[in-house]
Design a protein around this motif. Sequence first.
Motif, PDB file in Angstrom:
ATOM      1  N   UNK A  96       0.884  -1.117   0.027  1.00 48.29           N
ATOM      2  CA  UNK A  96      -0.124   0.020   0.008  1.00 48.29           C
ATOM      3  C   UNK A  96       0.591   1.207   0.139  1.00 48.29           C
ATOM      4  N   UNK A  97       1.994   1.369   0.865  1.00 48.91           N
ATOM      5  CA  UNK A  97       2.808   2.398   0.929  1.00 48.91           C
ATOM      6  C   UNK A  97       3.350   2.754  -0.400  1.00 48.91           C
ATOM      7  N   UNK A  98       3.986   1.563  -1.007  1.00 52.16           N
ATOM      8  CA  UNK A  98       4.514   1.906  -2.259  1.00 52.16           C
ATOM      9  C   UNK A  98       3.692   2.413  -3.577  1.00 52.16           C
ATOM     10  N   UNK A  99       2.168   1.448  -3.524  1.00 49.07           N
ATOM     11  CA  UNK A  99       1.131   2.028  -4.303  1.00 49.07           C
ATOM     12  C   UNK A  99       1.096   3.560  -4.136  1.00 49.07           C
ATOM     13  N   UNK A 100       1.189   4.293  -2.930  1.00 47.01           N
ATOM     14  CA  UNK A 100       0.906   5.677  -2.879  1.00 47.01           C
ATOM     15  C   UNK A 100       2.214   6.482  -3.098  1.00 47.01           C
ATOM     16  N   UNK A 101       3.466   5.881  -3.063  1.00 43.54           N
ATOM     17  CA  UNK A 101       4.572   6.639  -3.056  1.00 43.54           C
ATOM     18  C   UNK A 101       5.000   6.639  -4.820  1.00 43.54           C
TER      19      UNK A 101
ATOM     20  N   UNK B 289      10.876  -2.901  10.993  1.00 38.98           N
ATOM     21  CA  UNK B 289      11.379  -3.546   9.652  1.00 38.98           C
ATOM     22  C   UNK B 289      10.633  -2.574   8.541  1.00 38.98           C
ATOM     23  N   UNK B 290       9.440  -2.470   8.616  1.00 44.83           N
ATOM     24  CA  UNK B 290       8.489  -1.558   7.577  1.00 44.83           C
ATOM     25  C   UNK B 290       9.186  -0.306   7.131  1.00 44.83           C
TER      26      UNK B 290
ATOM     27  N   UNK C 197      10.780   1.059   3.680  1.00 42.63           N
ATOM     28  CA  UNK C 197      10.154   2.082   2.988  1.00 42.63           C
ATOM     29  C   UNK C 197      11.278   3.391   3.099  1.00 42.63           C
ATOM     30  N   UNK C 198      12.224   3.403   3.829  1.00 41.58           N
ATOM     31  CA  UNK C 198      13.014   4.391   3.722  1.00 41.58           C
ATOM     32  C   UNK C 198      14.337   4.137   2.681  1.00 41.58           C
ATOM     33  N   UNK C 199      14.464   2.732   2.545  1.00 39.17           N
ATOM     34  CA  UNK C 199      15.549   2.328   1.379  1.00 39.17           C
ATOM     35  C   UNK C 199      14.813   2.775   0.177  1.00 39.17           C
TER      36      UNK C 199
END
Length: 212
Positions: free
Chosen positions: A160-165, A194-195, A199-201
Amino acid sequence: MSIRQQPRRIARELTLLSLSQLKNNPDKLDQEDINSLLLAATRTLTTEVHEILETASAEVNRGHERLLSSETRSPSLDSAKTMIREALELAQTAINRLASAVDFPEMMQLASQYEVRQYAIELIGTVQRRGAEIDQTLERAMVDWQLKRLPRIDRDILRMALAEMMFLEIPQKVAINEAVELAKRYSDDEGYRFINGVLRRVSNQLAESPGR
């Protein structure tokens, strides 16, 4: 969940709880009734609570049997204590999931809002349609780990986070912070850390990619 939460925050939680249950063609998601999303979310929580409690029960039984057979052997006693401690941690996780279920009446009320429904459908559709690209990006950012080995809830938060980013033009800092908050609610301390790291990487890798 506060009734004053932003619609997108509510939509993210609804999406997280619905993703694993929805099998629809993403092109037909605009026809998805909001009640179906809520039903999917309820099934996710119910299934997870049952699985966690079953695992916790098994650990308690193993620990109890180890205690009965250990007599005074220190290694066996330590092993039994570890099993029981892990069972208690699992039980606490199940309690947290049940606490989330208590919020469902409020979620049902808020989910009827147009903004909540539309963003949940958009986010679910993006995760499903762009899943291959999202997973490839995640795999590149994971160090000595594989996406398929993560708990389902952690995988869905990352997706979900990557979909948004990557596709929904949500500021990366916002997407990461929202993902971490979801992980604190639905994962554990190790999971949310871990998440956050993954996500920061990803954010750093996207910043270094041409055209981004």
